[in-house]
Write a protein that holds these residues in place. Structure first.
Motif, PDB file in Angstrom:
ATOM      1  N   SER A   1       0.865  -1.180   0.000  1.00 50.64           N
ATOM      2  CA  SER A   1       0.000   0.000   0.000  1.00 50.64           C
ATOM      3  C   SER A   1       0.902   1.230   0.000  1.00 50.64           C
ATOM      4  O   SER A   1       1.890   1.266   0.745  1.00 50.64           O
TER       5      SER A   1
ATOM      6  N   ARG B   1     -12.403  -2.867  -4.606  1.00 47.24           N
ATOM      7  CA  ARG B   1     -12.995  -3.126  -3.276  1.00 47.24           C
ATOM      8  C   ARG B   1     -14.319  -2.392  -3.116  1.00 47.24           C
ATOM      9  O   ARG B   1     -15.195  -2.854  -2.404  1.00 47.24           O
TER      10      ARG B   1
ATOM     11  N   ARG C   1      -8.617 -11.869   0.736  1.00 51.27           N
ATOM     12  CA  ARG C   1      -7.694 -11.272  -0.243  1.00 51.27           C
ATOM     13  C   ARG C   1      -7.638 -12.151  -1.494  1.00 51.27           C
ATOM     14  O   ARG C   1      -7.653 -11.646  -2.621  1.00 51.27           O
TER      15      ARG C   1
ATOM     16  N   ALA D   1      -2.161  -7.659  -3.816  1.00 53.31           N
ATOM     17  CA  ALA D   1      -1.974  -9.051  -4.228  1.00 53.31           C
ATOM     18  C   ALA D   1      -0.740  -9.668  -3.560  1.00 53.31           C
ATOM     19  O   ALA D   1       0.260  -9.963  -4.221  1.00 53.31           O
TER      20      ALA D   1
ATOM     21  N   GLU E   1      -3.903  -7.006  10.427  1.00 53.49           N
ATOM     22  CA  GLU E   1      -3.506  -7.696   9.195  1.00 53.49           C
ATOM     23  C   GLU E   1      -3.106  -6.710   8.104  1.00 53.49           C
ATOM     24  O   GLU E   1      -3.593  -6.767   6.986  1.00 53.49           O
TER      25      GLU E   1
HETATM   26  S1  PPS Z   1      -5.397  -7.179  -1.540  1.00 53.80           S
HETATM   27  O1  PPS Z   1      -4.559  -7.783  -0.502  1.00 53.80           O
HETATM   28  O2  PPS Z   1      -4.711  -7.193  -2.804  1.00 53.80           O
HETATM   29  O3  PPS Z   1      -6.739  -7.745  -1.569  1.00 53.80           O
HETATM   30  O4  PPS Z   1      -5.525  -5.670  -1.124  1.00 53.80           O
HETATM   31  P1  PPS Z   1      -6.144  -4.476  -1.936  1.00 53.80           P
HETATM   32  O5  PPS Z   1      -7.536  -4.814  -2.320  1.00 53.80           O
HETATM   33  O6  PPS Z   1      -5.259  -4.067  -3.054  1.00 53.80           O
HETATM   34  O7  PPS Z   1      -6.151  -3.333  -0.884  1.00 53.80           O
HETATM   35  C1  PPS Z   1      -6.630  -2.081  -1.232  1.00 53.80           C
HETATM   36  C2  PPS Z   1      -6.433  -0.976  -0.198  1.00 53.80           C
HETATM   37  O8  PPS Z   1      -6.922  -1.357   1.063  1.00 53.80           O
HETATM   38  C3  PPS Z   1      -6.303  -0.514   2.067  1.00 53.80           C
HETATM   39  N1  PPS Z   1      -6.202  -1.363   3.269  1.00 53.80           N
HETATM   40  C4  PPS Z   1      -5.290  -2.332   3.502  1.00 53.80           C
HETATM   41  N2  PPS Z   1      -4.207  -2.757   2.822  1.00 53.80           N
HETATM   42  C5  PPS Z   1      -3.488  -3.764   3.335  1.00 53.80           C
HETATM   43  N3  PPS Z   1      -3.773  -4.392   4.484  1.00 53.80           N
HETATM   44  C6  PPS Z   1      -4.850  -4.010   5.202  1.00 53.80           C
HETATM   45  N4  PPS Z   1      -5.142  -4.624   6.346  1.00 53.80           N
HETATM   46  C7  PPS Z   1      -5.652  -2.945   4.724  1.00 53.80           C
HETATM   47  N5  PPS Z   1      -6.761  -2.340   5.161  1.00 53.80           N
HETATM   48  C8  PPS Z   1      -7.079  -1.373   4.268  1.00 53.80           C
HETATM   49  C9  PPS Z   1      -5.031  -0.019   1.465  1.00 53.80           C
HETATM   50  O9  PPS Z   1      -5.136   1.373   1.437  1.00 53.80           O
HETATM   51  C10 PPS Z   1      -5.017  -0.588   0.031  1.00 53.80           C
HETATM   52  O10 PPS Z   1      -4.811   0.466  -0.873  1.00 53.80           O
HETATM   53  P2  PPS Z   1      -3.501   0.758  -1.724  1.00 53.80           P
HETATM   54  O11 PPS Z   1      -4.053   1.313  -3.026  1.00 53.80           O
HETATM   55  O12 PPS Z   1      -2.735  -0.493  -1.942  1.00 53.80           O
HETATM   56  O13 PPS Z   1      -2.770   1.792  -0.949  1.00 53.80           O
END
Ligand code: PPS
Length: 569
Positions: free
Chosen positions: A401, A433, A447, A474, A524
């Motif tokens: 992230s 999401r 996930r 991912a 997590e």
């Molecule tokens: S995954 O693992 O691929 O399903 O995650 P993803 O759908 O790409 O996650 C999208 C955004 O969710 C926010 N977020 C978190 N990320 C990681 N871990 C946890 N626990 C979590 N909770 C919320 C995070 O901002 C991801 O956004 P990005 O665009 O990656 O910054």
């Protein structure tokens, strides 16, 4: 000479079928796989005559060991109903089960007489020559077919429904009726799973001339070798070529067979099936129904094994083999000739384009000469297999992230839209999401589900010629691999690791989430309290520290260009 009396079918009368269909509604039912539907169709319509149902255990053992049913009839291929252990547990010999197609329509009743767990390794060795999963049928046997076989006679209720090319499909008896009506008594069949080019036309002409027979082009439209040109495209190609044959002597009919690529055994099987269709002669080529290379990179069968086995059983089968000549183009004489009959080989120019070379030319949009194929065929193939720069593909960004995935993905999307030509869809983590996975959290299970959904949508976009840009975290390598597999069925999968280190993402903390994660307010959290498998072999790894977004997106474009997916024009 052909005996064109009807072959026995396994169907009951229309009235009985209506009655049976209602009664069968109460039976335990098995949903047939696509391959089983093909097998059932040929069992019911007499294409697999003398079989009366799915093989019993005694027939199976005998077919596997001796190429004969238990009562001695020549039959080289085990036609078995493989089911799951769970389903088999509820079935005992003596019960009837309903066999349904994938929409739930009841096609037949199987009166189960036998239930057994086959020795698949033995089946692979005996029938396919080696227990090697590089063989498509062995792979099917071990990885797709169920572990238990059911056997017994079939009561046919109705034919599987086909919505495509209905006028070109004939049962053995329909074809026999046509042949009788035309007064054709010597008929040579050409079996194929590939588009027809000029060399094939020439060899079929010669085969018909030499055997003084009418010609039946009899392509397989059930299941062929994975990776083959789909049957919709092929049939359009065949129809174009059919116009080049004299209508009075040639016909075409589609065969709903599920091939096994079993070389010699398959050739004998094909002959027996054609005999049921009323054919008197059958063309057997070099490496007939060959499965390609084994896991050691060697051929599974010798190039003429199929012809040898066919010849051995020719008299008993009552169908004559016409050995296939390997035809090549002699430039000086502007014609195709059998390679082994060219006396002045070293004085002439012999031209040939292999299947691999043809695929390369199609993929790169290069010229395919008129001496090789017909313009109509090439044009159909080009529609289905556009050059790589016009095919759909998926760019899959992965990283922590805040690593910069979304920003680079957005820039890439704009650049691709600026270039035009293909529709572009961005499946960003946050967008997905919100729209696709709003009920999911961040457990491993959720996930994975989220990523598989993204993979499914991306594979559909790729299939339909668009560009899918995905930008989720991912974190799991296995899930990324599964998505790659889904997409690669239809086009390229370009994995890009946005390799911004976790400390940099945390220092940026654009959404304030890392702070919350450190305080334990978000559980997590990837990189803090949840794992991330670093991609081992991504197509590209981009570093984002001290590099601007535009440059990162440009690196991706260059990669796409190097892979032939983007021409930049
Ligand atoms: S995954 O693992 O691929 O399903 O995650 P993803 O759908 O790409 O996650 C999208 C955004 O969710 C926010 N977020 C978190 N990320 C990681 N871990 C946890 N626990 C979590 N909770 C919320 C995070 O901002 C991801 O956004 P990005 O665009 O990656 O910054």
């Amino acid at each position: 000479m052909s005996n064109l009396a009807p072959v026995p079918e396994l169907y009951v009368s229309y009235e009985s079928a209506q009655k049976l269909k209602v009664e069968a509604g109460d039976l335990l039912s098995w949903d047939l796989t696509p391959r089983q539907i093909c097998d059932l169709e040929l069992l019911m319509n007499g294409g697999f005559n003398p079989l009366k149902g799915f093989l019993t255990e005694a027939d199976y053992d005998s077919v596997v060991d001796n190429m004969r049913t238990a009562d001695g009839a020549l039959w080289p291929m085990p036609i078995t109903l493989d089911v799951s252990e769970k389903f088999a547990d509820g079935v005992e010999p003596g019960t009837d089960i309903a066999l349904r197609d994938q929409e739930g329509v009841i096609l037949a009743i199987l009166s189960v007489t036998d239930k057994w767990v086959p020795n698949k390794a033995r089946e692979a060795e005996k029938v396919f020559g080696a227990d090697d999963e590089a063989h498509p049928a062995v792979n099917y046997l071990h990885n797709i077919a169920g572990p238990v076989y059911l056997g017994g006679p079939i009561t046919g209720i109705q034919q599987p429904v086909h919505y495509d090319f209905k006028a070109r499909r004939d049962t053995p008896n329909e074809l026999r009726t046509f042949l009788r009506k035309m007064g054709w008594r010597r008929i040579v069949a050409f079996q194929t799973r590939n588009p027809l080019h000029r060399a094939h036309q020439e060899l079929t002409f010669r085969a018909a001339r030499e055997s003084q027979a009418n010609l039946l082009i009899h392509p397989v439209v059930g299941m062929t070798k994975p990776g083959d040109v789909d049957h919709f495209t092929r049939v359009r190609c065949y129809e174009a070529v059919l116009d080049k044959y004299p209508a009075a002597t040639t016909t075409m009919s589609l065969l709903p067979l599920a091939m096994r690529m079993a070389g010699p055994r398959e050739a004998v099987w094909h002959g027996l099936i054609r005999k049921n269709y009323g054919v008197t002669h059958f063309i057997v080529g070099r490496d007939h129904a060959g499965p390609g290379k084994n896991s050691q990179g060697e051929d599974f069968y010798g190039p003429y094994d199929a012809q040898d086995l066919f010849r051995e059983h020719e008299a008993e089968m009552g169908i004559e083999m016409v050995p296939f000549k390997h035809m090549v183009y002699v430039e000086e004489r502007a014609q195709y000739e059998p390679a082994d009959e060219i006396a002045d080989k070293d004085k002439v120019t012999i031209l040939n384009i292999s299947g691999t070379e043809l695929r390369r030319r199609l993929a790169e949009g290069l010229e395919i000469p008129e001496w090789f194929s017909f313009p109509e065929v090439v044009s159909e193939l080009r529609k289905t297999r556009p050059p790589r720069a016009k095919q759909g593909f998926t760019v899959f960004f992965t990283g922590f992230s805040g690593s910069g995935k979304s920003t680079i993905a957005n820039a890439l999307m704009v650049k691709l839209m600026e270039a035009g030509g293909r529709p572009v869809t961005l499946l960003d983590g946050d967008i997905v999401r919100k729209n696709l996975s709003s009920e999911l959290g961040f457990s491993k299970e959720h996930r994975d589900l989220n990523i598989r959904r993204i993979g499914y949508v991306a594979s559909e976009i790729t299939k339909n010629g668009g560009i899918a840009i995905c930008a989720p975290i991912a974190p799991y390598a296995a899930t990324r691999r599964a998505v790659r597999q889904d997409v690669e069925e239809y086009g390229a999968f370009v994995e890009i690791h946005v390799a911004t280190p976790i400390e940099v993402c945390e220092a940026r903390d654009r959404k304030g989430l890392y702070k919350l994660a450190r305080e334990g307010k978000i559980k997590e959290f990837t990189g803090i309290s949840d794992p991330y498998d670093v991609p081992e072999n991504p197509e590209l790894r981009v570093e984002t520290e001290n590099v601007d977004v535009d440059h990162c997106a440009h690196q991706v474009l260059l990669k796409l260009e190097a892979m032939g997916l983007f021409s930049g024009q």
